[in-house]
Design a protein around this motif. Structure first.
Motif, PDB file in Angstrom:
ATOM      1  N   UNK A  84     -19.419 -27.284  32.633  1.00  0.00           N
ATOM      2  CA  UNK A  84     -19.698 -28.719  32.644  1.00  0.00           C
ATOM      3  C   UNK A  84     -18.727 -29.410  31.700  1.00  0.00           C
ATOM      4  N   UNK A  85     -18.351 -30.630  32.047  1.00  0.00           N
ATOM      5  CA  UNK A  85     -17.401 -31.414  31.253  1.00  0.00           C
ATOM      6  C   UNK A  85     -18.157 -32.160  30.149  1.00  0.00           C
ATOM      7  N   UNK A  86     -18.636 -31.406  29.165  1.00  0.00           N
ATOM      8  CA  UNK A  86     -19.384 -31.993  28.048  1.00  0.00           C
ATOM      9  C   UNK A  86     -18.388 -32.512  27.024  1.00  0.00           C
ATOM     10  N   UNK A  87     -18.610 -33.742  26.550  1.00  0.00           N
ATOM     11  CA  UNK A  87     -17.679 -34.378  25.617  1.00  0.00           C
ATOM     12  C   UNK A  87     -18.330 -34.764  24.298  1.00  0.00           C
ATOM     13  N   UNK A  88     -19.636 -34.732  24.249  1.00  0.00           N
ATOM     14  CA  UNK A  88     -20.321 -35.067  23.012  1.00  0.00           C
ATOM     15  C   UNK A  88     -21.767 -34.632  23.069  1.00  0.00           C
ATOM     16  N   UNK A  89     -22.313 -34.341  21.917  1.00  0.00           N
ATOM     17  CA  UNK A  89     -23.726 -33.968  21.831  1.00  0.00           C
ATOM     18  C   UNK A  89     -24.228 -34.349  20.446  1.00  0.00           C
ATOM     19  N   UNK A  90     -25.255 -35.163  20.423  1.00  0.00           N
ATOM     20  CA  UNK A  90     -25.911 -35.559  19.188  1.00  0.00           C
ATOM     21  C   UNK A  90     -27.391 -35.246  19.343  1.00  0.00           C
ATOM     22  N   UNK A  91     -28.004 -34.756  18.291  1.00  0.00           N
ATOM     23  CA  UNK A  91     -29.450 -34.542  18.330  1.00  0.00           C
ATOM     24  C   UNK A  91     -30.050 -35.208  17.102  1.00  0.00           C
ATOM     25  N   UNK A  92     -31.045 -36.051  17.339  1.00  0.00           N
ATOM     26  CA  UNK A  92     -31.761 -36.725  16.242  1.00  0.00           C
ATOM     27  C   UNK A  92     -33.121 -36.056  16.118  1.00  0.00           C
ATOM     28  N   UNK A  93     -33.379 -35.531  14.930  1.00  0.00           N
ATOM     29  CA  UNK A  93     -34.638 -34.840  14.692  1.00  0.00           C
ATOM     30  C   UNK A  93     -35.547 -35.700  13.837  1.00  0.00           C
ATOM     31  N   UNK A  94     -36.787 -35.823  14.259  1.00  0.00           N
ATOM     32  CA  UNK A  94     -37.808 -36.474  13.448  1.00  0.00           C
ATOM     33  C   UNK A  94     -38.908 -35.436  13.243  1.00  0.00           C
ATOM     34  N   UNK A  95     -39.565 -35.513  12.097  1.00  0.00           N
ATOM     35  CA  UNK A  95     -40.545 -34.464  11.813  1.00  0.00           C
ATOM     36  C   UNK A  95     -41.723 -34.992  11.022  1.00  0.00           C
ATOM     37  N   UNK A  96     -42.773 -34.195  11.036  1.00  0.00           N
ATOM     38  CA  UNK A  96     -43.943 -34.413  10.194  1.00  0.00           C
ATOM     39  C   UNK A  96     -44.209 -33.094   9.491  1.00  0.00           C
ATOM     40  N   UNK A  97     -44.726 -33.205   8.259  1.00  0.00           N
ATOM     41  CA  UNK A  97     -45.047 -32.011   7.483  1.00  0.00           C
ATOM     42  C   UNK A  97     -46.513 -32.019   7.085  1.00  0.00           C
ATOM     43  N   UNK A  98     -47.023 -30.844   6.782  1.00  0.00           N
ATOM     44  CA  UNK A  98     -48.400 -30.721   6.305  1.00  0.00           C
ATOM     45  C   UNK A  98     -48.536 -31.498   5.000  1.00  0.00           C
ATOM     46  N   UNK A  99     -49.720 -32.036   4.759  1.00  0.00           N
ATOM     47  CA  UNK A  99     -49.938 -32.839   3.562  1.00  0.00           C
ATOM     48  C   UNK A  99     -50.207 -32.000   2.319  1.00  0.00           C
ATOM     49  N   UNK A 100     -50.581 -30.741   2.518  1.00  0.00           N
ATOM     50  CA  UNK A 100     -50.860 -29.870   1.374  1.00  0.00           C
ATOM     51  C   UNK A 100     -49.898 -28.681   1.381  1.00  0.00           C
ATOM     52  N   UNK A 101     -49.735 -28.065   0.228  1.00  0.00           N
ATOM     53  CA  UNK A 101     -48.839 -26.910   0.106  1.00  0.00           C
ATOM     54  C   UNK A 101     -49.380 -25.724   0.887  1.00  0.00           C
ATOM     55  N   UNK A 102     -48.561 -24.963   1.530  1.00  0.00           N
ATOM     56  CA  UNK A 102     -47.138 -25.184   1.703  1.00  0.00           C
ATOM     57  C   UNK A 102     -46.913 -26.293   2.747  1.00  0.00           C
ATOM     58  N   UNK A 103     -46.065 -27.224   2.443  1.00  0.00           N
ATOM     59  CA  UNK A 103     -45.847 -28.392   3.302  1.00  0.00           C
ATOM     60  C   UNK A 103     -44.872 -28.068   4.432  1.00  0.00           C
ATOM     61  N   UNK A 104     -45.351 -27.186   5.319  1.00  0.00           N
ATOM     62  CA  UNK A 104     -44.542 -26.741   6.449  1.00  0.00           C
ATOM     63  C   UNK A 104     -44.387 -27.877   7.453  1.00  0.00           C
ATOM     64  N   UNK A 105     -43.379 -27.764   8.304  1.00  0.00           N
ATOM     65  CA  UNK A 105     -43.239 -28.714   9.399  1.00  0.00           C
ATOM     66  C   UNK A 105     -44.379 -28.470  10.383  1.00  0.00           C
ATOM     67  N   UNK A 106     -45.039 -29.538  10.800  1.00  0.00           N
ATOM     68  CA  UNK A 106     -46.113 -29.426  11.786  1.00  0.00           C
ATOM     69  C   UNK A 106     -45.715 -30.027  13.125  1.00  0.00           C
ATOM     70  N   UNK A 107     -44.785 -30.973  13.107  1.00  0.00           N
ATOM     71  CA  UNK A 107     -44.267 -31.580  14.336  1.00  0.00           C
ATOM     72  C   UNK A 107     -42.782 -31.850  14.155  1.00  0.00           C
TER      73      UNK A 107
END
Length: 157
Positions: A84-107
């Motif tokens: 495929x003639x791919x010329x660019x790729x950008x990925x924007x990541x948004x996240x949520x973390x747990x409110x208590x330790x360990x504050x792992x990514x939840x979404x």
């Protein structure tokens, strides 16, 4: 793979920041491939000696950035291998973390913007799915604690 992370803050108990770091909670990572990355903690108004100075990304931001790099790499490589003639790729990541330790990514949501010529949306969708399900070590690892979703836009160039 290896990495060494060193605290660049003051000697334990000194209570001041160094001239080089400017932060009590700054760290320097040196990777096995010989690259360096600076990380810093968030400022702590209540206990400044325990906080950073916002001089570099937080460690968890670097985890998110690395995940974005891992999956974007896969998507580009899969599209290129599919001729495929791919010329660019950008990925924007948004996240949520747990409110208590360990504050792992939840979404985590990854929104890809792929630019190229004549690329079918189904090819982009397939490349993202292959990265998400099979190739991206970071995504698969974070998927153990986080609900990971994806979306994409395809721009003709």
């Amino acid at each position: 793979m290896e990495c060494t992370v060193s605290w660049t803050g003051p000697a334990a108990g000194a209570g001041t920041t160094t001239k080089t770091s400017g932060s009590a909670m700054s760290f320097l990572a040196t990777t096995g491939s010989g690259h360096t990355l600076v990380m810093d903690g968030a400022p702590d108004a209540a206990k400044p000696e325990n906080g950073g100075a916002n001089l570099a990304p937080r460690p968890m931001e670097t985890v998110l950035a690395g995940t974005g790099g891992c999956t974007a790499y896969d998507v580009v490589l899969i599209l290129k291998r599919g001729r495929h003639d791919v010329r660019g790729c950008t990925v924007r990541l948004t996240s949520e973390r747990a409110e208590t330790d360990p504050k792992v990514f939840t979404k985590i949501h990854m929104h890809f913007v792929v630019t190229g010529r004549g690329i079918a949306a189904s090819a982009v969708e397939r490349a993202i799915a292959m990265s998400h399900d099979k190739y991206c070590s970071a995504t698969i690892m974070l998927g153990k604690t986080a609900d990971i979703t994806t979306s994409f836009e395809l721009i003709e160039a």
